[in-house]
Design a protein around this motif. Structure first.
Motif, PDB file in Angstrom:
ATOM      1  N   CYS A  11       0.828  -1.204   0.000  1.00 57.97           N
ATOM      2  CA  CYS A  11       0.000   0.000   0.000  1.00 57.97           C
ATOM      3  C   CYS A  11       0.863   1.255   0.000  1.00 57.97           C
ATOM      4  O   CYS A  11       0.603   2.186  -0.766  1.00 57.97           O
ATOM      5  CB  CYS A  11      -0.919   0.007   1.217  1.00 57.97           C
ATOM      6  N   PHE A  12       1.889   1.280   0.841  1.00 55.37           N
ATOM      7  CA  PHE A  12       2.779   2.434   0.863  1.00 55.37           C
ATOM      8  C   PHE A  12       3.540   2.568  -0.455  1.00 55.37           C
ATOM      9  O   PHE A  12       3.777   3.679  -0.924  1.00 55.37           O
ATOM     10  CB  PHE A  12       3.748   2.346   2.039  1.00 55.37           C
ATOM     11  N   ALA A  13       3.906   1.443  -1.057  1.00 52.90           N
ATOM     12  CA  ALA A  13       4.593   1.495  -2.348  1.00 52.90           C
ATOM     13  C   ALA A  13       3.681   2.065  -3.432  1.00 52.90           C
ATOM     14  O   ALA A  13       4.127   2.832  -4.289  1.00 52.90           O
ATOM     15  CB  ALA A  13       5.080   0.105  -2.737  1.00 52.90           C
ATOM     16  N   CYS A  14       2.400   1.704  -3.398  1.00 54.00           N
ATOM     17  CA  CYS A  14       1.454   2.235  -4.390  1.00 54.00           C
ATOM     18  C   CYS A  14       1.265   3.739  -4.211  1.00 54.00           C
ATOM     19  O   CYS A  14       1.189   4.480  -5.184  1.00 54.00           O
ATOM     20  CB  CYS A  14       0.112   1.524  -4.281  1.00 54.00           C
ATOM     21  N   ILE A  15       1.194   4.183  -2.953  1.00 50.90           N
ATOM     22  CA  ILE A  15       1.060   5.624  -2.703  1.00 50.90           C
ATOM     23  C   ILE A  15       2.298   6.360  -3.200  1.00 50.90           C
ATOM     24  O   ILE A  15       2.213   7.416  -3.831  1.00 50.90           O
ATOM     25  CB  ILE A  15       0.819   5.883  -1.205  1.00 50.90           C
ATOM     26  N   TYR A  16       3.467   5.804  -2.920  1.00 49.08           N
ATOM     27  CA  TYR A  16       4.717   6.418  -3.369  1.00 49.08           C
ATOM     28  C   TYR A  16       4.814   6.418  -4.895  1.00 49.08           C
ATOM     29  O   TYR A  16       5.225   7.405  -5.506  1.00 49.08           O
ATOM     30  CB  TYR A  16       5.899   5.672  -2.745  1.00 49.08           C
ATOM     31  N   ALA A  17       4.400   5.305  -5.515  1.00 50.50           N
ATOM     32  CA  ALA A  17       4.464   5.207  -6.974  1.00 50.50           C
ATOM     33  C   ALA A  17       3.484   6.143  -7.652  1.00 50.50           C
ATOM     34  O   ALA A  17       3.717   6.575  -8.784  1.00 50.50           O
ATOM     35  CB  ALA A  17       4.192   3.764  -7.413  1.00 50.50           C
ATOM     36  N   GLU A  18       2.389   6.477  -6.952  1.00 44.39           N
ATOM     37  CA  GLU A  18       1.402   7.364  -7.544  1.00 44.39           C
ATOM     38  C   GLU A  18       2.007   8.734  -7.851  1.00 44.39           C
ATOM     39  O   GLU A  18       1.652   9.368  -8.860  1.00 44.39           O
ATOM     40  CB  GLU A  18       0.214   7.529  -6.599  1.00 44.39           C
ATOM     41  N   LEU A  19       2.922   9.182  -7.035  1.00 43.38           N
ATOM     42  CA  LEU A  19       3.570  10.467  -7.289  1.00 43.38           C
ATOM     43  C   LEU A  19       4.229  10.491  -8.665  1.00 43.38           C
ATOM     44  O   LEU A  19       4.168  11.486  -9.382  1.00 43.38           O
ATOM     45  CB  LEU A  19       4.623  10.742  -6.210  1.00 43.38           C
ATOM     46  N   PHE A  20       4.841   9.379  -9.030  1.00 48.87           N
ATOM     47  CA  PHE A  20       5.522   9.303 -10.322  1.00 48.87           C
ATOM     48  C   PHE A  20       4.548   9.027 -11.465  1.00 48.87           C
ATOM     49  O   PHE A  20       4.721   9.542 -12.560  1.00 48.87           O
ATOM     50  CB  PHE A  20       6.611   8.239 -10.281  1.00 48.87           C
ATOM     51  N   MET A  21       3.535   8.208 -11.210  1.00 58.54           N
ATOM     52  CA  MET A  21       2.614   7.813 -12.276  1.00 58.54           C
ATOM     53  C   MET A  21       1.756   8.982 -12.729  1.00 58.54           C
ATOM     54  O   MET A  21       1.420   9.086 -13.900  1.00 58.54           O
ATOM     55  CB  MET A  21       1.743   6.646 -11.826  1.00 58.54           C
ATOM     56  N   LYS A  22       1.379   9.844 -11.805  1.00 59.60           N
ATOM     57  CA  LYS A  22       0.545  10.983 -12.175  1.00 59.60           C
ATOM     58  C   LYS A  22       1.343  12.050 -12.921  1.00 59.60           C
ATOM     59  O   LYS A  22       0.847  12.675 -13.836  1.00 59.60           O
ATOM     60  CB  LYS A  22      -0.060  11.614 -10.915  1.00 59.60           C
ATOM     61  N   THR A  23       2.587  12.261 -12.516  1.00 60.02           N
ATOM     62  CA  THR A  23       3.362  13.361 -13.094  1.00 60.02           C
ATOM     63  C   THR A  23       4.164  12.955 -14.321  1.00 60.02           C
ATOM     64  O   THR A  23       4.507  13.797 -15.133  1.00 60.02           O
ATOM     65  CB  THR A  23       4.317  13.941 -12.038  1.00 60.02           C
ATOM     66  N   ASP A  24       4.452  11.676 -14.450  1.00 58.72           N
ATOM     67  CA  ASP A  24       5.301  11.213 -15.551  1.00 58.72           C
ATOM     68  C   ASP A  24       4.465  11.023 -16.815  1.00 58.72           C
ATOM     69  O   ASP A  24       3.420  10.368 -16.785  1.00 58.72           O
ATOM     70  CB  ASP A  24       5.970   9.903 -15.165  1.00 58.72           C
ATOM     71  N   PRO A  25       4.899  11.566 -17.964  1.00 57.39           N
ATOM     72  CA  PRO A  25       4.107  11.437 -19.191  1.00 57.39           C
ATOM     73  C   PRO A  25       4.259  10.083 -19.890  1.00 57.39           C
ATOM     74  O   PRO A  25       3.668   9.873 -20.942  1.00 57.39           O
ATOM     75  CB  PRO A  25       4.665  12.563 -20.072  1.00 57.39           C
ATOM     76  N   GLU A  26       5.040   9.160 -19.309  1.00 58.84           N
ATOM     77  CA  GLU A  26       5.229   7.859 -19.967  1.00 58.84           C
ATOM     78  C   GLU A  26       3.916   7.092 -20.065  1.00 58.84           C
ATOM     79  O   GLU A  26       2.986   7.294 -19.292  1.00 58.84           O
ATOM     80  CB  GLU A  26       6.228   7.006 -19.178  1.00 58.84           C
ATOM     81  N   VAL A  27       3.883   6.188 -21.017  1.00 59.51           N
ATOM     82  CA  VAL A  27       2.716   5.339 -21.210  1.00 59.51           C
ATOM     83  C   VAL A  27       2.623   4.349 -20.048  1.00 59.51           C
ATOM     84  O   VAL A  27       3.626   3.969 -19.450  1.00 59.51           O
ATOM     85  CB  VAL A  27       2.844   4.577 -22.555  1.00 59.51           C
ATOM     86  N   LEU A  28       1.401   3.915 -19.729  1.00 59.37           N
ATOM     87  CA  LEU A  28       1.163   3.080 -18.545  1.00 59.37           C
ATOM     88  C   LEU A  28       1.928   1.763 -18.595  1.00 59.37           C
ATOM     89  O   LEU A  28       2.467   1.320 -17.578  1.00 59.37           O
ATOM     90  CB  LEU A  28      -0.331   2.812 -18.391  1.00 59.37           C
ATOM     91  N   TYR A  29       2.027   1.115 -19.766  1.00 55.89           N
ATOM     92  CA  TYR A  29       2.699  -0.189 -19.797  1.00 55.89           C
ATOM     93  C   TYR A  29       4.196  -0.075 -19.497  1.00 55.89           C
ATOM     94  O   TYR A  29       4.797  -1.012 -18.996  1.00 55.89           O
ATOM     95  CB  TYR A  29       2.453  -0.913 -21.128  1.00 55.89           C
ATOM     96  N   ILE A  30       4.798   1.076 -19.777  1.00 55.03           N
ATOM     97  CA  ILE A  30       6.205   1.276 -19.415  1.00 55.03           C
ATOM     98  C   ILE A  30       6.329   1.417 -17.903  1.00 55.03           C
ATOM     99  O   ILE A  30       7.236   0.869 -17.283  1.00 55.03           O
ATOM    100  CB  ILE A  30       6.780   2.505 -20.135  1.00 55.03           C
ATOM    101  N   GLN A  31       5.391   2.135 -17.296  1.00 54.57           N
ATOM    102  CA  GLN A  31       5.403   2.269 -15.845  1.00 54.57           C
ATOM    103  C   GLN A  31       5.134   0.934 -15.162  1.00 54.57           C
ATOM    104  O   GLN A  31       5.684   0.644 -14.105  1.00 54.57           O
ATOM    105  CB  GLN A  31       4.377   3.310 -15.411  1.00 54.57           C
ATOM    106  N   MET A  32       4.272   0.111 -15.754  1.00 51.87           N
ATOM    107  CA  MET A  32       3.983  -1.213 -15.195  1.00 51.87           C
ATOM    108  C   MET A  32       5.223  -2.094 -15.201  1.00 51.87           C
ATOM    109  O   MET A  32       5.371  -2.969 -14.370  1.00 51.87           O
ATOM    110  CB  MET A  32       2.873  -1.906 -15.996  1.00 51.87           C
ATOM    111  N   ALA A  33       6.132  -1.850 -16.138  1.00 52.26           N
ATOM    112  CA  ALA A  33       7.360  -2.637 -16.190  1.00 52.26           C
ATOM    113  C   ALA A  33       8.235  -2.390 -14.968  1.00 52.26           C
ATOM    114  O   ALA A  33       9.089  -3.204 -14.648  1.00 52.26           O
ATOM    115  CB  ALA A  33       8.137  -2.302 -17.465  1.00 52.26           C
ATOM    116  N   TRP A  34       8.004  -1.303 -14.247  1.00 56.00           N
ATOM    117  CA  TRP A  34       8.763  -1.025 -13.025  1.00 56.00           C
ATOM    118  C   TRP A  34       8.075  -1.581 -11.785  1.00 56.00           C
ATOM    119  O   TRP A  34       8.739  -1.844 -10.777  1.00 56.00           O
ATOM    120  CB  TRP A  34       8.947   0.482 -12.850  1.00 56.00           C
TER     121      TRP A  34
END
Length: 123
Positions: A11-34
């Motif tokens: 849960c804490f990792a998802c909250i932390y990752a949300e900061l990057f997922m919302k601001t980063d313009p990368e496509v979702l499948y690239i972010q999922m690779a992390w």
């Protein structure tokens, strides 16, 4: 105890990752690779921590006789895929889908929707 600690860390990792997922313009499948490699790394660290520092032991039935061992002992003595069945594979597939849906919700919706979806996912 191990599962509860893993859920809290995730849960804490998802909250932390949300900061990057919302601001980063990368496509979702690239972010999922992390996301999956980080989940795997956290799970390995927690397994070693819970086996060596906290010393959580479980009873496993090996050839019909109960044996008490930690997770690291079970992996080294019985192999990584010990006690797996078809149900384990089904659970893994649902876990992968859950991670994808969590990432999609984190990328596309706001925090209120994510909070409601998170509570519904736990229930």
């Amino acid at each position: 105890m191990f599962i509860g600690l893993k859920i809290m860390c995730q849960c804490f990792a998802c909250i932390y990752a949300e900061l990057f997922m919302k601001t980063d313009p990368e496509v979702l499948y690239i972010q999922m690779a992390w996301i999956k490699p980080v989940e795997l790394l956290v799970t390995m660290i927690m397994t070693v921590f819970m086996s060596t520092v906290v010393k959580v032991e479980n009873v496993l039935f090996v050839e019909g006789t109960p044996k008490t061992m930690t997770a690291v002992q079970a992996i080294t003595e019985l192999g990584y895929f010990h006690h797996w069945s078809w149900l384990t594979v089904v659970i893994m597939c649902f876990n992968m889908g859950d991670t994808f849906m969590t990432a999609t919700v984190a990328k596309k919706f706001d925090s209120v929707v994510k909070g409601v979806a998170g509570v519904a996912d736990i229930i």
